[in-house]
Design an enzyme around this catalytic site. Sequence first.
Site, PDB file in Angstrom:
ATOM      1  N   HIS A 131     -42.368 -30.832  11.969  1.00  0.00           N
ATOM      2  CA  HIS A 131     -41.854 -30.521  13.299  1.00  0.00           C
ATOM      3  C   HIS A 131     -40.580 -29.696  13.245  1.00  0.00           C
ATOM      4  O   HIS A 131     -40.396 -28.767  14.046  1.00  0.00           O
ATOM      5  CB  HIS A 131     -41.639 -31.812  14.085  1.00  0.00           C
ATOM      6  CG  HIS A 131     -42.917 -32.487  14.476  1.00  0.00           C
ATOM      7  ND1 HIS A 131     -43.827 -31.909  15.339  1.00  0.00           N
ATOM      8  CD2 HIS A 131     -43.457 -33.678  14.101  1.00  0.00           C
ATOM      9  CE1 HIS A 131     -44.859 -32.709  15.500  1.00  0.00           C
ATOM     10  NE2 HIS A 131     -44.658 -33.791  14.759  1.00  0.00           N
ATOM     11  N   SER A 159     -43.596 -39.661  17.200  1.00  0.00           N
ATOM     12  CA  SER A 159     -44.081 -39.505  15.826  1.00  0.00           C
ATOM     13  C   SER A 159     -43.757 -40.706  14.950  1.00  0.00           C
ATOM     14  O   SER A 159     -42.692 -41.320  15.082  1.00  0.00           O
ATOM     15  CB  SER A 159     -43.451 -38.255  15.183  1.00  0.00           C
ATOM     16  OG  SER A 159     -43.803 -37.085  15.884  1.00  0.00           O
TER      17      SER A 159
END
Length: 456
Positions: free
Chosen positions: A382, A308
């Site tokens: 997340h 990410s």
Amino acid sequence: MNMTFLQEMFNSITQRDALRRRRRGDSETTDHNQLLKACRALLESDGEASSIALASRVLAMFNRLDETQEVRFFERLATEFSADPVAIDAAYAAYQHDRDNANLQALFEACEPRRQELFRRLNLAPDGTYELVRMREDLLRLMREKPGLEKNELSGIDADFAHLFGSWFNRGFLMLKRIDWNTPASILEKIIRYEAVHEIQDWNDLRRRLDARDRRCFGFFHPAIGDEPLIFVEVALHKGLPNKIQPILSGERHEIEDPESADTAAFFGISNCQTGLRGISFGNFLIKQVVQELKQELPQLKYFVTLSPVPGFGPWLAERREDENLPDFVRKSLAELEDPDWHRDPERVEKLKAVIKPLAAHYLVDEKNARGLPLNPVARFHLGNGAELHRINWLGDVSKKGLKQGAGMMVNYLYVLDDIERNHENYTANATVARSSEVKDLARKARKLAKGENTK
């Protein structure tokens, strides 16, 4: 060719193309007064057939408004199609007098803005759901770009959209589809256009990202939206946890030649496709379902991680350069990031790594927003889904965008199936950031740096 996918989408594609052709062929002009008159007629309509025809007319008229007329329409929608205060007072008084279910229901109905019923009726039109999503997209754009607007009033319209879309796009209505090279071209074109994390350069680049040897791609679709993806995720099958994005994107080589030799599924791109559905959560459902799909197809997979970006970290570092509470050597190190080629100098890279990587851990773990949640939006997403902040990767993205938005950092968020629910509950209840011992050590080093102490 994936004929099941084609059959499911064909009717919706045909209807949408026909609607767009009708619009392009209609040169009639309109203004917000005519549109509001049509909206009132729709609310007063009793017959189903007439309501469908009126809903189609209202949506076509809205799409012919210029920006000035669009603003005026939303402003009057905010004031003239809100709930009636007199009706609310009367319903509340009745409920206070007799707190039965009938009076409670009457109070609920009185509190509901008339706009919500208008939107429900507009949804009767062919392609009405998609057109309402686009209408909200226009509303959000105007609220962002027009400083003179009464945003408090328009936020009520936005809240109505969000309330209705939360029901219409319930997880039970969403369809998870594998996207591969046999997916219809009309959908593949949208994947190229909507990719928001790592731009897809061309059709060859897309074909590489859909290669069945070491790639997977999944998207959520909605039956009322047809061939328009709501959100999609790109997955790289890997041996071990990846720490750099360029090898994944380059297409120069395959990390693996046989998907059954992979032990890791790395989510490296999650793209929300419909701006008008902002705030409607799909990503948490998508990741969890994709994990289940991958486990079923490739049971040998052990690790499910992301690779990410860290958007916002670069600007946050820039602000720290002016922080006089930081030691001089830290601020001088941060100033070196102004050189766009700093990452090409090995000596400078090692020097900056000792400062920037701990600060990245501090930023992700300890920097909070007004609600006490992590400042970084990707981290919130997340961690809220139950992942662990597992590893911070130095120079994981050396693209121009990666260097600017995140000082080249990338993060592995690890999804451990047995820990997801516990991490999610701790995050929701206490804003607890689940993190590895490696990240904990880096955060401690950041605290030492702030005090001017040796971090070795």
